[in-house]
Design a protein around this motif. Structure first.
Motif, PDB file in Angstrom:
ATOM      1  N   ALA A   6       1.113  -0.944   0.347  1.00 21.25           N
ATOM      2  CA  ALA A   6      -0.125  -0.105   0.166  1.00 21.25           C
ATOM      3  C   ALA A   6       0.731   1.279  -0.026  1.00 21.25           C
ATOM      4  N   LEU A   7       1.047   2.234  -0.862  1.00 19.93           N
ATOM      5  CA  LEU A   7       1.623   3.606  -1.210  1.00 19.93           C
ATOM      6  C   LEU A   7       0.966   4.374  -0.876  1.00 19.93           C
ATOM      7  N   THR A   8      -0.559   3.918  -0.824  1.00 18.28           N
ATOM      8  CA  THR A   8      -1.436   5.083   0.035  1.00 18.28           C
ATOM      9  C   THR A   8      -2.419   4.679   0.474  1.00 18.28           C
ATOM     10  N   PRO A   9      -3.278   5.253   1.852  1.00 16.15           N
ATOM     11  CA  PRO A   9      -3.989   4.648   2.612  1.00 16.15           C
ATOM     12  C   PRO A   9      -4.991   3.875   1.740  1.00 16.15           C
ATOM     13  N   VAL A  10      -5.493   2.354   2.262  1.00 12.65           N
ATOM     14  CA  VAL A  10      -6.849   1.705   1.214  1.00 12.65           C
ATOM     15  C   VAL A  10      -7.972   1.707   2.057  1.00 12.65           C
ATOM     16  N   GLU A 212     -13.159   3.975   7.822  1.00 14.38           N
ATOM     17  CA  GLU A 212     -11.326   3.434   8.132  1.00 14.38           C
ATOM     18  C   GLU A 212     -10.494   2.709   6.536  1.00 14.38           C
ATOM     19  N   THR A 213      -8.437   2.694   7.155  1.00 17.52           N
ATOM     20  CA  THR A 213      -8.708   2.591   5.751  1.00 17.52           C
ATOM     21  C   THR A 213      -7.082   1.937   6.585  1.00 17.52           C
ATOM     22  N   LEU A 214      -7.380   0.585   6.177  1.00 16.65           N
ATOM     23  CA  LEU A 214      -5.996  -0.193   5.281  1.00 16.65           C
ATOM     24  C   LEU A 214      -4.545   1.064   5.370  1.00 16.65           C
ATOM     25  N   PRO A 215      -3.988   1.128   6.707  1.00 15.58           N
ATOM     26  CA  PRO A 215      -2.186   2.485   6.576  1.00 15.58           C
ATOM     27  C   PRO A 215      -1.676   1.965   5.289  1.00 15.58           C
ATOM     28  N   LYS A 234       2.575  -1.766 -12.797  1.00 20.05           N
ATOM     29  CA  LYS A 234       3.129  -1.900 -11.490  1.00 20.05           C
ATOM     30  C   LYS A 234       2.171  -1.793  -9.831  1.00 20.05           C
ATOM     31  N   VAL A 235       1.444  -0.793 -10.989  1.00 21.33           N
ATOM     32  CA  VAL A 235       0.233   0.569  -9.678  1.00 21.33           C
ATOM     33  C   VAL A 235      -0.936   0.506 -10.234  1.00 21.33           C
ATOM     34  N   LEU A 236      -1.351  -0.482  -8.961  1.00 25.22           N
ATOM     35  CA  LEU A 236      -2.882  -0.203  -9.851  1.00 25.22           C
ATOM     36  C   LEU A 236      -4.366   0.604  -8.259  1.00 25.22           C
ATOM     37  N   GLN A 237      -4.850   1.343  -8.543  1.00 30.55           N
ATOM     38  CA  GLN A 237      -6.097   2.281  -7.905  1.00 30.55           C
ATOM     39  C   GLN A 237      -6.674   1.234  -7.415  1.00 30.55           C
ATOM     40  N   VAL A 238      -6.633   0.875  -6.061  1.00 31.70           N
ATOM     41  CA  VAL A 238      -7.795  -0.388  -5.846  1.00 31.70           C
ATOM     42  C   VAL A 238      -9.478   0.579  -4.362  1.00 31.70           C
ATOM     43  N   GLY A 239     -10.436   0.310  -4.345  1.00 35.17           N
ATOM     44  CA  GLY A 239     -10.991   0.563  -3.424  1.00 35.17           C
ATOM     45  C   GLY A 239     -11.494   1.773  -3.719  1.00 35.17           C
ATOM     46  N   GLY A 240     -11.959   2.319  -2.815  1.00 38.12           N
ATOM     47  CA  GLY A 240     -12.932   4.007  -2.617  1.00 38.12           C
ATOM     48  C   GLY A 240     -12.272   5.084  -2.315  1.00 38.12           C
ATOM     49  N   LYS A 241     -12.718   5.934  -2.364  1.00 38.08           N
ATOM     50  CA  LYS A 241     -11.798   8.185  -2.224  1.00 38.08           C
ATOM     51  C   LYS A 241     -10.137   7.723  -3.610  1.00 38.08           C
ATOM     52  N   GLY A 242     -10.534   6.844  -4.287  1.00 39.97           N
ATOM     53  CA  GLY A 242      -9.262   6.998  -5.968  1.00 39.97           C
ATOM     54  C   GLY A 242      -9.038   8.327  -5.990  1.00 39.97           C
ATOM     55  N   GLY A 247      -6.018   4.006  -2.108  1.00 41.84           N
ATOM     56  CA  GLY A 247      -6.178   2.937  -2.878  1.00 41.84           C
ATOM     57  C   GLY A 247      -4.800   2.748  -3.751  1.00 41.84           C
ATOM     58  N   LEU A 248      -3.908   3.458  -3.838  1.00 46.49           N
ATOM     59  CA  LEU A 248      -2.843   2.791  -4.616  1.00 46.49           C
ATOM     60  C   LEU A 248      -2.014   2.411  -4.024  1.00 46.49           C
ATOM     61  N   LEU A 249      -1.658   1.007  -4.947  1.00 44.54           N
ATOM     62  CA  LEU A 249      -1.132  -0.112  -4.212  1.00 44.54           C
ATOM     63  C   LEU A 249      -0.232  -0.431  -5.607  1.00 44.54           C
ATOM     64  N   GLN A 250       0.828  -0.829  -4.850  1.00 43.77           N
ATOM     65  CA  GLN A 250       2.613  -1.661  -5.899  1.00 43.77           C
ATOM     66  C   GLN A 250       2.420  -2.994  -5.710  1.00 43.77           C
TER      67      GLN A 250
END
Length: 256
Positions: A6-10, A212-215, A234-242, A247-250
């Protein structure tokens, strides 16, 4: 096998309000209460961005099932604040044993070290001494006795190579299953949101809610069955508040 960083909260939510103080909780496993990313969220993001002729064959359509099977992304390590060293990547024997079990079930010939099955509640097994302060490790409001563990060092090197995160080699910490479960319930991010009256610019009546978000820095693992990872990025946006960077994950592929 995929590792998610997780690059940002998800915020991958449950689609409904919570029963407690948190109005918009994240998705969790029913048995353990550990946060996770549902397979449907992962598949949906990939399907939405695939405009190729083979999309229906890979992901399915109303008429037929797709060739690819996605699993939920399970929690692998949580970022926990540390008095020394800023933060740690914290995991537990239960999480590692489940990962090894899944790898064996899917016949992935990956080298994951044999891991100690028991970590005492008052101890933390470390890969290095970067988190140690006067013989103690202080995570949030919990004091733990440090144990330098060769198996944890080996595990840190393996995960670091898989995820491409060098800091795992100095920040990985293994706590007991019970302590990890406590962190999984209390160490997520909870933020307050409000809605303003358009003209008065004051908070609308009853328009306060908690989300609530995953940190950021959380690590998760999942699997794709039936074919290769179907994404070029290699980086996707998953979940809300994009639109506000959530929701940015590598994604790292392991054992291709």
């Amino acid at each position: 096998m995929l590792l998610w960083h997780a690059l940002t909260p998800v915020h991958s939510g449950t689609g409904q309000g919570g029963t407690g103080i948190i109005d918009l909780p994240i998705a969790r496993e029913a048995a353990t209460g550990f946060p996770m990313l549902p397979a449907s969220s992962i598949k949906g993001v990939l399907r939405n961005g695939d405009y190729s002729d083979a999309a229906n064959e890979k992901f399915g359509s109303l008429d037929a099932a797709g060739r690819l099977t996605f699993t939920d992304a399970r929690l692998l390590a949580l970022p926990i604040r540390s008095y020394k060293g800023t933060f740690a990547y914290v995991t537990c024997p239960l999480v590692i044993r489940r990962l090894v079990r899944d790898m064996q079930a899917l016949k992935l010939g990956l080298d994951l070290t044999e891991f100690p099955h028991v970590v005492e509640e008052t101890e933390v097994h470390l890969a290095a001494d970067a988190l140690v302060h006067s013989g103690k490790v202080l995570f949030e409001d919990i004091d733990l006795k440090e144990v330098q563990c060769p198996a944890t060092k080996q595990l840190a090197q393996t995960l670091s190579a898989w995820a491409g995160i060098e800091e795992l080699q100095s920040r990985l910490a293994v706590v007991s299953d019970d302590v990890f479960s406590y962190f999984a319930q209390t160490a997520t991010e909870v933020s307050a949101h409000i809605r303003l009256e358009a003209e008065a610019k004051t908070v609308a009546s009853g328009a306060l809610w908690y989300e609530e978000t995953l940190p950021a820095e959380s690590l998760l693992s999942s699997f794709v069955i039936g074919g290769a990872w179907p994404a070029d990025t290699k980086v996707l946006q998953v979940g809300g508040k994009g639109t506000v960077g959530r929701g940015l994950l590598q994604v790292s592929e392991v054992g291709k």
